[in-house]
Design an enzyme around this catalytic site. Structure first.
Site, PDB file in Angstrom:
ATOM      1  N   LYS A  76       0.840  -1.206   0.000  1.00  0.00           N
ATOM      2  CA  LYS A  76       0.000   0.000   0.000  1.00  0.00           C
ATOM      3  C   LYS A  76       0.874   1.255   0.000  1.00  0.00           C
ATOM      4  O   LYS A  76       1.922   1.282   0.656  1.00  0.00           O
ATOM      5  CB  LYS A  76      -0.921  -0.018   1.229  1.00  0.00           C
ATOM      6  CG  LYS A  76      -1.912   1.143   1.305  1.00  0.00           C
ATOM      7  CD  LYS A  76      -2.836   0.989   2.515  1.00  0.00           C
ATOM      8  CE  LYS A  76      -3.842   2.129   2.617  1.00  0.00           C
ATOM      9  NZ  LYS A  76      -4.739   1.981   3.782  1.00  0.00           N
ATOM     10  N   SER A 151      -9.730   2.229   2.848  1.00  0.00           N
ATOM     11  CA  SER A 151      -8.816   2.995   2.022  1.00  0.00           C
ATOM     12  C   SER A 151      -7.810   2.153   1.243  1.00  0.00           C
ATOM     13  O   SER A 151      -7.229   2.641   0.281  1.00  0.00           O
ATOM     14  CB  SER A 151      -8.044   3.995   2.889  1.00  0.00           C
ATOM     15  OG  SER A 151      -7.184   3.298   3.778  1.00  0.00           O
ATOM     16  N   SER A 175     -10.118  -0.260   6.952  1.00  0.00           N
ATOM     17  CA  SER A 175      -9.486  -0.043   5.645  1.00  0.00           C
ATOM     18  C   SER A 175      -8.835  -1.269   5.015  1.00  0.00           C
ATOM     19  O   SER A 175      -8.418  -1.202   3.855  1.00  0.00           O
ATOM     20  CB  SER A 175      -8.437   1.075   5.736  1.00  0.00           C
ATOM     21  OG  SER A 175      -9.066   2.329   5.729  1.00  0.00           O
TER      22      SER A 175
END
Lengths: 489, 111
Positions: A76, A151, A175
């Site tokens: 990420k 997210s 997330s």
């Protein structure tokens, strides 16, 4: 098919493949398929190839590597790696290159994995759809008009579209679990302190945890195994004996007690979501589990509590982005000074959602409001933790939906509060520090397209072994995790 | 600003001036339109946050951290730190080996 992690590492170790070949396979797939999905901010091909070559040299030198040998794992875009960009989906960090590796990167490399690339996320991990990425949204591989969740939407979408076998995300209020649910993959939010946050760009430091995405419980468990553990660079990591999450993974838990909170079968959930939960209950009953009816009344105030604590921590935390030492700087005009440099750099560098949360956090911490908001939220936090502790005396894991509904259309939720409520079932695990997992639980058809639903299991702090075994029982009985975008349309 | 009895009170009344003050505290330059839309959004979120007023928190100790832990000290042994060149490479403005910032002290002011 890219295969399971054990399949990949077996062929890398026996010489029928190599770490470089496995990486190239992913890079080719990304070049071919990621255009309309947009899950990668960058692939970091050069740095990744160096890492892969190093793995192949270690194997050639006779090193006995484990089940992650040569496995490419996407990262990420809020986890730093030395010499590579980490943007956090923000103009603020558009040109930032980290001078060091996050602990999870170091640990993956030690385990023989090949961390690579940066996957798109909501700016500073604030969002539930990966729409708030300054460099463009991510599209759900099941339906490109829909969000992948957020997210960590890029990490979830990349695994769902088989661009890579596994990835890392971060979970502050859902997330990892929420995008795992919306993309039909497995996602784990470990116990707070289980995984080092060193090198994770901090959002809410008392809530953040790094965790894996993969296409099966076992693959996710293997990645978790590699990244877990105490770290001298993160004083909030738990000093607990190393535990093997994978050896007993396939053994069903005899007499498993599953708590079913009445609040999780809310009337506002999509009908298909409630039907999925009922079906999961029957699946577990068929496996010999005992279903225990419980209540968690504070589920309803989770979002309210979270949107005091999370923004309060973020507003103080993101003060470091001041345009001085790193990140975007807007020079002040003639007659202006340091204040204007700060305010303009931050005003231009941060997008609307990040500004909103900084404003909210600054407001609830400001003089005269601190007790009414922040102190009260921390009191409710203790009650939420106590509520979990009480129900976990009567059951081993809690079962419910990960999200109230399947993936929504890109651009369809404009009200910030409505977006926040997507995380109704996930935030309390972060508030209480317990662990949770989202596993694929079948699809519902919307507008002629199948959309994945996720089943969430939660277990007490440090209860990952039970959590993963319970999840594997369901996976083995249903095989929902084998469904792929496009394959069952 | 009076001290509210509960979280619910100020939500509906949050004024543009308050929002401007908070933006200053947060060091966020925002246009008047941005401040105005922020005012509406904050009010809506604060109204939802006010639902925690219904929870009885009498005598409950605040919990800042979910896992009980205390400060931990590392061994006092020198270790390698980051390369200064690598760290400075991210600074937006440099003068030699220093990060450049606007003048902070008023040159006309007395010592």
């Amino acid at each position: 098919m890219t295969g399971s992690l054990r399949t990949i590492s077996d062929r890398v170790r026996d010489g029928s493949s190599s770490a470089v070949a496995e990486l190239d396979r992913c890079l080719e797939r990304i070049a071919r398929d990621d255009g309309p999905i947009g899950s990668f901010q960058c692939t970091g091909a050069d740095a990744a190839r160096e890492r892969a070559e190093a793995v192949d040299r270690r194997i050639a030198a006779g090193e006995d590597m484990g089940p992650l040998a040569g496995v490419p794992i996407a990262i990420k875009d809020n986890i730093v790696s030395r010499g590579e960009p980490t943007t956090c989906g923000s103009r603020m960090l558009e040109d930032f290159h980290s001078p060091y590796d996050a602990t999870v990167i170091t640990k993956l490399i030690e385990a023989g994995a090949v961390p690579f690339g940066k996957t798109r996320c909501d700016e500073f991990a604030m969002g539930s759809g990966t729409e708030y990425c300054a460099f463009g949204p991510v599209h759900n591989p099941w339906d490109l008009d829909r969000v992948p969740g957020g997210s960590s939407g890029g990490s979830a979408a990349a695994v769902a579209a088989e661009l890579c076998p596994a990835s890392l995300g971060s979970d502050t209020g859902g997330s990892i679990r929420q995008p795992a649910s919306l993309c039909g993959v497995v996602g784990i939010k470990p116990t707070y302190g289980r995984v080092s946050r060193y090198g994770l760009v901090s959002f809410g430091p008392s809530l953040d945890q790094i965790g894996p995405f993969a296409r099966s419980v076992e693959d996710a468990a293997l990645v978790l195994q590699a990244i877990a553990g105490e770290d001298i660079h993160d004083s909030t990591t738990i000093d607990s004996p190393a535990e093997d999450f994978t050896t007993s993974l396939h053994e069903p838990i005899e007499g498993l007690r599953i708590g079913l909170p009445s609040e999780y079968l809310d009337a506002h959930n999509d009908d298909a979501v409630n039907a999925m939960v009922h079906a999961a209950v029957e699946t577990y009953r068929g496996l010999g589990a005992e279903i225990v009816d419980v209540t968690l009344p504070l589920t309803d105030v989770g979002i309210a509590t979270y949107y005091v604590i999370g923004p309060a921590e973020a507003s103080s935390n993101l003060a470091r982005f001041d345009g001085i030492r790193y990140g975007r700087r807007v020079e002040p005009a003639a007659g202006e000074g340091l204040f204007e440099l700060y305010a303009r750099s931050r005003g231009e560098g941060f997008g609307p959602e990040v500004r909103r949360r900084i404003m909210l956090g600054t407001y609830v911490l400001s003089a005269g409001y601190y007790d009414a908001y922040y102190k009260r939220a921390l009191q409710v936090r203790r009650l939420i933790r106590r509520e979990f502790e009480d129900v976990f005396r009567r059951c081993d894991v809690l079962l419910g939906p990960t999200t109230p509904a399947p993936a929504f259309r890109i651009g369809s939720i404009s009200d910030p509060l409505a977006m926040y409520l997507c995380d109704r079932y996930t935030v309390n695990a972060n508030i209480a520090g317990i662990c949770g997992i989202s596993i694929p639980a079948g699809c519902t058809e919307v507008d002629g397209k199948p959309l994945p639903l996720g089943l969430q299991l939660q277990a007490p702090a440090l209860g990952e072994s039970t959590l993963l075994r319970a999840a594997r029982m369901y996976e083995a009985a249903t095989n929902h995790h084998e469904a792929r975008p496009g394959s069952n349309a | 600003m009076s001290t509210p009895e509960s979280a619910g009170d100020p939500a509906a009344q949050i004024s543009l001036e308050q929002v401007r003050h908070v933006a200053e505290l947060a060091r966020l330059a925002m246009s008047d339109e941005e401040l105005e839309s922020c005012r509406g959004e904050l009010a809506s979120i604060l109204r939802h946050i006010a639902t925690i007023d219904a929870v009885d928190v009498d005598g409950v100790e605040p919990l800042a951290h979910a896992i009980d832990m205390s400060n931990r000290l590392s061994d006092d042994e020198p270790a390698e730190s980051l390369s200064i060149d690598d760290v400075l490479a991210n600074a937006p403005a440099l003068e030699d080996r220093f990060i450049a910032v606007p003048k902070v002290l008023d040159p006309g002011a007395d010592e």
